[in-house]
Motif scaffolding. Structure first.
Motif, PDB file in Angstrom:
ATOM      1  N   SER A 132      52.832  13.826  51.323  1.00 36.35           N
ATOM      2  CA  SER A 132      52.955  12.435  51.777  1.00 36.35           C
ATOM      3  C   SER A 132      51.584  11.781  51.876  1.00 36.35           C
ATOM      4  N   ASP A 133      50.530  12.472  51.436  1.00 34.21           N
ATOM      5  CA  ASP A 133      49.155  11.987  51.515  1.00 34.21           C
ATOM      6  C   ASP A 133      48.860  11.063  50.333  1.00 34.21           C
ATOM      7  N   ASN A 134      48.583   9.799  50.622  1.00 29.75           N
ATOM      8  CA  ASN A 134      48.339   8.821  49.566  1.00 29.75           C
ATOM      9  C   ASN A 134      47.091   9.104  48.743  1.00 29.75           C
ATOM     10  N   ASP A 135      46.203   9.966  49.225  1.00 29.38           N
ATOM     11  CA  ASP A 135      45.004  10.284  48.448  1.00 29.38           C
ATOM     12  C   ASP A 135      45.352  10.792  47.051  1.00 29.38           C
ATOM     13  N   PHE A 136      46.485  11.451  46.932  1.00 28.97           N
ATOM     14  CA  PHE A 136      46.856  12.032  45.637  1.00 28.97           C
ATOM     15  C   PHE A 136      47.289  10.989  44.611  1.00 28.97           C
ATOM     16  N   LEU A 137      47.520   9.756  45.044  1.00 25.80           N
ATOM     17  CA  LEU A 137      47.927   8.717  44.092  1.00 25.80           C
ATOM     18  C   LEU A 137      46.855   8.476  43.035  1.00 25.80           C
ATOM     19  N   GLN A 138      45.584   8.722  43.381  1.00 22.54           N
ATOM     20  CA  GLN A 138      44.494   8.509  42.426  1.00 22.54           C
ATOM     21  C   GLN A 138      44.556   9.491  41.261  1.00 22.54           C
ATOM     22  N   LEU A 139      45.297  10.602  41.416  1.00 21.03           N
ATOM     23  CA  LEU A 139      45.390  11.621  40.377  1.00 21.03           C
ATOM     24  C   LEU A 139      46.534  11.375  39.401  1.00 21.03           C
ATOM     25  N   VAL A 140      47.440  10.493  39.757  1.00 23.76           N
ATOM     26  CA  VAL A 140      48.655  10.288  38.966  1.00 23.76           C
ATOM     27  C   VAL A 140      48.300   9.755  37.572  1.00 23.76           C
ATOM     28  N   ASP A 141      48.854  10.402  36.561  1.00 21.59           N
ATOM     29  CA  ASP A 141      48.690   9.935  35.186  1.00 21.59           C
ATOM     30  C   ASP A 141      49.911  10.352  34.373  1.00 21.59           C
ATOM     31  N   GLU A 142      49.781  10.368  33.060  1.00 24.02           N
ATOM     32  CA  GLU A 142      50.932  10.683  32.211  1.00 24.02           C
ATOM     33  C   GLU A 142      51.410  12.121  32.399  1.00 24.02           C
ATOM     34  N   ASN A 143      50.534  13.001  32.875  1.00 27.04           N
ATOM     35  CA  ASN A 143      50.891  14.409  33.031  1.00 27.04           C
ATOM     36  C   ASN A 143      50.996  14.861  34.480  1.00 27.04           C
ATOM     37  N   ILE A 144      50.550  14.028  35.404  1.00 22.90           N
ATOM     38  CA  ILE A 144      50.591  14.382  36.834  1.00 22.90           C
ATOM     39  C   ILE A 144      51.415  13.339  37.581  1.00 22.90           C
ATOM     40  N   SER A 145      52.490  13.793  38.212  1.00 18.01           N
ATOM     41  CA  SER A 145      53.309  12.926  39.057  1.00 18.01           C
ATOM     42  C   SER A 145      53.172  13.393  40.501  1.00 18.01           C
ATOM     43  N   MET A 146      53.601  12.555  41.409  1.00 17.99           N
ATOM     44  CA  MET A 146      53.566  12.896  42.828  1.00 17.99           C
ATOM     45  C   MET A 146      54.948  12.697  43.420  1.00 17.99           C
ATOM     46  N   TYR A 147      55.350  13.627  44.267  1.00 17.67           N
ATOM     47  CA  TYR A 147      56.599  13.463  45.005  1.00 17.67           C
ATOM     48  C   TYR A 147      56.248  13.218  46.458  1.00 17.67           C
ATOM     49  N   ARG A 148      56.610  12.039  46.959  1.00 18.12           N
ATOM     50  CA  ARG A 148      56.329  11.676  48.350  1.00 18.12           C
ATOM     51  C   ARG A 148      57.483  12.167  49.201  1.00 18.12           C
ATOM     52  N   SER A 149      57.184  13.170  50.037  1.00 20.18           N
ATOM     53  CA  SER A 149      58.246  13.850  50.770  1.00 20.18           C
ATOM     54  C   SER A 149      58.890  12.976  51.839  1.00 20.18           C
ATOM     55  N   VAL A 150      58.179  11.975  52.339  1.00 19.78           N
ATOM     56  CA  VAL A 150      58.760  11.095  53.360  1.00 19.78           C
ATOM     57  C   VAL A 150      59.755  10.126  52.726  1.00 19.78           C
ATOM     58  N   GLU A 151      59.312   9.455  51.652  1.00 18.98           N
ATOM     59  CA  GLU A 151      60.179   8.472  50.976  1.00 18.98           C
ATOM     60  C   GLU A 151      61.179   9.115  50.029  1.00 18.98           C
ATOM     61  N   LYS A 152      60.973  10.417  49.746  1.00 18.42           N
ATOM     62  CA  LYS A 152      61.833  11.146  48.811  1.00 18.42           C
ATOM     63  C   LYS A 152      61.867  10.443  47.456  1.00 18.42           C
ATOM     64  N   GLU A 153      60.671  10.163  46.936  1.00 11.10           N
ATOM     65  CA  GLU A 153      60.596   9.475  45.651  1.00 11.10           C
ATOM     66  C   GLU A 153      59.474  10.066  44.800  1.00 11.10           C
ATOM     67  N   PHE A 154      59.680  10.013  43.481  1.00 11.35           N
ATOM     68  CA  PHE A 154      58.652  10.435  42.552  1.00 11.35           C
ATOM     69  C   PHE A 154      57.791   9.235  42.178  1.00 11.35           C
ATOM     70  N   VAL A 155      56.495   9.486  42.025  1.00 13.22           N
ATOM     71  CA  VAL A 155      55.544   8.414  41.743  1.00 13.22           C
ATOM     72  C   VAL A 155      54.873   8.674  40.407  1.00 13.22           C
ATOM     73  N   ASN A 156      54.852   7.664  39.541  1.00 17.02           N
ATOM     74  CA  ASN A 156      54.159   7.726  38.265  1.00 17.02           C
ATOM     75  C   ASN A 156      53.210   6.534  38.175  1.00 17.02           C
ATOM     76  N   PRO A 157      52.413   6.405  37.104  1.00 18.16           N
ATOM     77  CA  PRO A 157      51.462   5.281  37.026  1.00 18.16           C
ATOM     78  C   PRO A 157      52.116   3.913  37.190  1.00 18.16           C
ATOM     79  N   LYS A 158      53.298   3.754  36.626  1.00 18.09           N
ATOM     80  CA  LYS A 158      53.983   2.457  36.711  1.00 18.09           C
ATOM     81  C   LYS A 158      54.346   2.114  38.149  1.00 18.09           C
ATOM     82  N   SER A 159      54.855   3.079  38.904  1.00 18.53           N
ATOM     83  CA  SER A 159      55.268   2.789  40.278  1.00 18.53           C
ATOM     84  C   SER A 159      54.077   2.561  41.205  1.00 18.53           C
ATOM     85  N   VAL A 160      52.923   3.212  40.918  1.00 20.38           N
ATOM     86  CA  VAL A 160      51.705   2.928  41.696  1.00 20.38           C
ATOM     87  C   VAL A 160      51.285   1.481  41.476  1.00 20.38           C
ATOM     88  N   LYS A 161      51.293   1.049  40.220  1.00 21.14           N
ATOM     89  CA  LYS A 161      50.928  -0.327  39.890  1.00 21.14           C
ATOM     90  C   LYS A 161      51.882  -1.318  40.542  1.00 21.14           C
TER      91      LYS A 161
END
Length: 349
Positions: A169-198
Motif C-alpha cells: 500500500s506504499d505509494n513509493d512503489f508507483l515510481q517503479l510502475v512500467d510496462e513490465n512492473i505493476s503494483m497491487y494496492r492491498s488497501v484499494e484491492k486494485e492493480f496499478v499500471n502506467p495508465k492508471s497512475v496517469k
C-alpha cells in the motif's frame, strides 16, 4: 478427513497446467511487513484458545488469494531488516518520524505492550509457515524492504518477457510502475499500471517521485513546498505532467527562471536542499544498496525456493487454530501451492 487422508489426497493430485519453462516469468514480490500490519489491524480473528491471529491468518489468506489470482511462477516476500531506516534518517531526521501505527480493536489487547507482543509472536509464526511454502524470503540488516523490492523488480524484468507484481500500500512503489512492473494496492484491492497512475495523479510513473517530492508526503513526514496543492502544481509545474522524464535539476531551473512569477517558486528555491534530500531518500531507481548487498540479493535469486512441506504446514495450522481463517485448507494447498512447487522442481532440474 484426518491428516493422513488429507496428505494422501494432496500427493495424488494430478498436475495442473503451468506456463512452459521457456515462457516469461510472472513474479510476485510482496512487501511483507506492510501486508502483515494491514491484516493485523483490520482482522480481529481470535482462535479457539482466545489468541489473536489476525495478522498471521490474514496474511496467509491474502497470500493465497494473490497467488490464485496471478498464478505467479515465483514468489518473493521481503521484510525490512533490523535498523532499516537508519540511512534515510541520517539524510532526513524527520523521515517516518511519528508515523501513525495501525491499531486493531482496542478490546483485543489490554495494552499497547500486549499488542506489540502479539505482533512479534505472529510474525515469528508467519515465517515458520512461509518456510513450508514454495517461496523465497528476503531480508537484510540495515536495509528497507523498499530498496530490495525496487532492485528485485528491475533486475527480474530486464528480460522483457517477465512481468513483476509488487504488493504493497506504499505509494513509493508507483515510481517503479512500467510496462513490465505493476503494483497491487492491498488497501484499494486494485492493480496499478502506467495508465492508471496517469489517470489518478496526472503524472506518468517516471515523474511520480517529482510530484510526491514537491507535494509532500505526510505518511513519510516529507514536507514538500508549503501552499502547493494539486491545482497549483498542474499550473506551475505543467512540464512534470508531460511524457518527458524530468529531474530535480529541471525543477530547480524552472523555479530559478520563474521565481518572480509566483511565491511557490520562491519557497521551492529557499527549501531546495531539503527537497533534494527528500527526493534522494524516496528515489527507488537508486536503491540504498551497496554492491555486496546487491550481490547477496542476486545470489538469493539463483537459489531454489523452499519446497512445499504439507505435513509441517498442517501441524502449524492445527496448533494455531487457523480453521476459521483458512477454510478448506486441503484445496487451499492443492489448488494454489502444489502447481508452483512442481513448476519450481521442473525449473531447477
Amino acid at each position: 478427513m484426518d491428516k493422513n487422508e488429507l496428505l494422501k489426497l494432496l500427493n495424488d493430485i494430478k498436475e495442473d497446467d503451468m506456463p512452459s519453462l521457456d515462457e516469461g516469468e510472472r513474479i510476485l514480490i510482496i512487501d511483507g511487513l506492510n501486508l502483515f500490519l494491514r491484516n493485523f489491524a483490520v482482522l480481529n480473528y481470535i482462535n479457539p484458545e482466545g489468541v489473536h491471529i489476525g495478522g498471521l491468518g490474514g496474511f496467509l489468506r491474502s497470500l493465497g488469494s494473490l497467488v490464485k489470482q496471478l498464478k505467479p511462477t515465483s514468489i518473493y516476500i521481503v521484510f525490512d531488516g533490523v535498523g532499516s531506516s537508519v540511512n534515510r534518517k541520517n539524510l532526513l531526521p524527520e523521515y517516518k518520524s511519528g508515523r501513525s501505527v495501525l491499531r486493531v480493536n482496542k478490546t483485543s489487547f489490554s495494552s499497547q505492550e500486549k499488542e506489540n507482543e502479539s505482533k512479534t509472536d505472529q510474525i515469528i509464526h508467519l515465517i515458520h509457515y512461509l518456510q513450508c511454502l514454495p517461496i523465497k524470503i528476503l531480508s537484510l540488516d540495515g536495509v528497507e524492504a523498499d530498496d530490495i523490492i525496487a532492485f528485485l523488480s528491475k533486475e527480474l524484468t530486464k528480460d522483457k518477457k517477465n512481468k513483476a507484481y509488487i504488493v504493497s500500500s506504499d505509494n513509493d512503489f508507483l515510481q517503479l510502475v512500467d510496462e513490465n512492473i505493476s503494483m497491487y494496492r492491498s488497501v484499494e484491492k486494485e492493480f496499478v499500471n502506467p495508465k492508471s497512475v496517469k489517470e489518478k495523479y496526472g503524472v506518468y510513473p517516471h515523474n511520480f517521485l517529482l510530484y510526491k517530492t514537491l507535494m509532500g508526503d505526510s505518511s513519510d513526514k516529507v514536507g514538500g513546498v508549503k501552499g502547493l496543492g494539486k491545482g497549483k502544481f498542474d499550473k506551475l509545474f505543467s512540464e512534470v505532467l508531460e511524457l518527458e522524464k524530468l529531474s530535480m535539476e529541471h525543477i530547480y531551473n524552472i523555479c530559478a527562471e520563474r521565481f518572480k512569477e509566483h511565491v511557490i517558486y520562491c519557497r521551492a528555491l529557499e527549501n531546495f536542499d531539503n527537497l533534494r534530500k527528500a527526493y534522494k531518500i524516496m528515489d527507488l531507481s537508486n536503491p540504498m544498496l551497496d554492491e555486496q548487498e546487491k550481490d547477496y540479493i542476486l545470489e538469493h535469486v539463483k537459489e531454489s525456493a523452499y519446497e512445499l512441506n504439507i505435513e509441517t504446514f498442517l501441524r502449524f495450522y492445527t496448533k494455531d487454530g487457523l480453521g476459521n481463517v483458512l477454510k478448506n485448507v486441503d484445496y487451499w494447498i492443492k489448488d494454489i501451492w502444489s502447481p508452483i512447487n512442481r513448476y519450481n522442481k521442473a525449473k531447477n532440474k
